[in-house]
Design a protein around this motif. Sequence first.
Motif, PDB file in Angstrom:
ATOM      1  N   GLN A  74       0.820  -1.209   0.000  1.00 51.54           N
ATOM      2  CA  GLN A  74       0.000   0.000   0.000  1.00 51.54           C
ATOM      3  C   GLN A  74       0.857   1.263   0.000  1.00 51.54           C
ATOM      4  O   GLN A  74       0.526   2.257  -0.659  1.00 51.54           O
ATOM      5  N   LEU A  75       1.954   1.224   0.713  1.00 51.62           N
ATOM      6  CA  LEU A  75       2.857   2.372   0.716  1.00 51.62           C
ATOM      7  C   LEU A  75       3.471   2.583  -0.666  1.00 51.62           C
ATOM      8  O   LEU A  75       3.656   3.725  -1.104  1.00 51.62           O
ATOM      9  N   MET A  76       3.769   1.492  -1.363  1.00 51.01           N
ATOM     10  CA  MET A  76       4.353   1.611  -2.697  1.00 51.01           C
ATOM     11  C   MET A  76       3.354   2.150  -3.709  1.00 51.01           C
ATOM     12  O   MET A  76       3.735   2.775  -4.699  1.00 51.01           O
ATOM     13  N   GLU A  77       2.064   1.922  -3.460  1.00 49.47           N
ATOM     14  CA  GLU A  77       1.058   2.513  -4.329  1.00 49.47           C
ATOM     15  C   GLU A  77       1.078   4.036  -4.242  1.00 49.47           C
ATOM     16  O   GLU A  77       0.806   4.730  -5.226  1.00 49.47           O
ATOM     17  N   LYS A  78       1.429   4.560  -3.080  1.00 44.05           N
ATOM     18  CA  LYS A  78       1.446   6.011  -2.864  1.00 44.05           C
ATOM     19  C   LYS A  78       2.813   6.624  -3.117  1.00 44.05           C
ATOM     20  O   LYS A  78       2.923   7.692  -3.725  1.00 44.05           O
TER      21      LYS A  78
ATOM     22  N   ILE B 291      10.499   4.092  11.426  1.00 47.66           N
ATOM     23  CA  ILE B 291       9.874   4.825  10.326  1.00 47.66           C
ATOM     24  C   ILE B 291      10.552   6.183  10.241  1.00 47.66           C
ATOM     25  O   ILE B 291      10.574   6.927  11.228  1.00 47.66           O
ATOM     26  N   MET B 292      11.102   6.525   9.085  1.00 43.26           N
ATOM     27  CA  MET B 292      11.917   7.735   9.018  1.00 43.26           C
ATOM     28  C   MET B 292      11.807   8.463   7.685  1.00 43.26           C
ATOM     29  O   MET B 292      11.434   7.889   6.654  1.00 43.26           O
TER      30      MET B 292
ATOM     31  N   ASN C 167       7.101  15.780   6.611  1.00 42.54           N
ATOM     32  CA  ASN C 167       7.047  14.604   5.736  1.00 42.54           C
ATOM     33  C   ASN C 167       6.847  13.331   6.560  1.00 42.54           C
ATOM     34  O   ASN C 167       6.076  12.439   6.180  1.00 42.54           O
ATOM     35  N   LEU C 168       7.540  13.245   7.694  1.00 42.00           N
ATOM     36  CA  LEU C 168       7.402  12.071   8.551  1.00 42.00           C
ATOM     37  C   LEU C 168       5.999  11.989   9.136  1.00 42.00           C
ATOM     38  O   LEU C 168       5.390  10.910   9.169  1.00 42.00           O
TER      39      LEU C 168
ATOM     40  N   SER D 299       1.029   9.022   9.423  1.00 44.48           N
ATOM     41  CA  SER D 299      -0.435   8.977   9.385  1.00 44.48           C
ATOM     42  C   SER D 299      -0.911   7.961   8.354  1.00 44.48           C
ATOM     43  O   SER D 299      -1.890   7.245   8.579  1.00 44.48           O
ATOM     44  N   THR D 300      -0.201   7.882   7.232  1.00 44.53           N
ATOM     45  CA  THR D 300      -0.545   6.907   6.197  1.00 44.53           C
ATOM     46  C   THR D 300      -0.353   5.483   6.711  1.00 44.53           C
ATOM     47  O   THR D 300      -1.206   4.619   6.517  1.00 44.53           O
TER      48      THR D 300
END
Length: 289
Positions: free
Chosen positions: A101-105, A186-187, A201-202, A207-208
């Motif tokens: 899902q993160l790669m989709e964004k 997470i960074m 940005n973090l 939040s995502t």
Amino acid sequence: LENPDSSLGCYAMTPLDYSKFGGFFDKVIRDYHGDESGDKTHITDWNVDDAEDYDVKKLGQDELSMRVRVGRNLIGFNLPGEMDKDERIKFEQKMLPAFDQLMEKYGGKIHSLTPDFGDIGANPNLISKEEYQKLVDAHVMFKDMDADPYLKSAGISSDWPYGRGCWQSQDKMRIIWFGEEDQLRIMCMKKGSNLLEVFANLNEMLSTVESIDGIEFARDDNYGYVTSCPSNLGTGMRASVHVKIPNLTADGTDKKAKEVCKPLGLSVRGTGGEHTPIGADGTVDISPS
């Protein structure tokens, strides 16, 4: 006695340890974090609306390598010091749909060190030793944990390299480590001058991550987000910059830099993180203590 030079000397093994062994941990936590009242509770606040100007160019600095990270651990898993090989693999597989899902964004790629997934089969994200070293040299991936005596003593580096790796976004600015001292680090990182840009940005990426189904971070009512080391409890955050200070590191060490920074409430580390050497040009990693 192992690692007598450790500043704390203890780790939690499960998310519930801070309450289960509260009689011990509460004293350690309040002493380390400077709570003389003995009754403070953590409140996480990401609001920066009233923040002052954080452009380091106005302080005479050039662009810096800036990084802000948080440590997070999921409910339903032991902390890394208590995990066995099977649980480490299970955790990595738990994160794969989230990374999709993160790669989709954000795009990007998963870089895994896990040799295989046991009965499940081959690991499609496995990288070579050469690729791993390139990521370490670029400060994208963490170092060989099994060579760290502190992590080894706590069981955190056990079963290396199973269950270890990272995801990095297409723009190279967003990274999530899995399987290090905390289940997740997470960074966001960037070379620039505005510290608040990396912070924002973090916050947006975090939040995502938190909105993804099945991702629920472990928290303690008193101490905030649960981390393996009591020093990281609360926000789990560490913000740092790489600064070149050749005069203070002329002897090839960070000893003088630490003497100057400690009274200012700052920590000095090597460019690869804690227990790593400084840069050959005098570059060090500086962050709030």
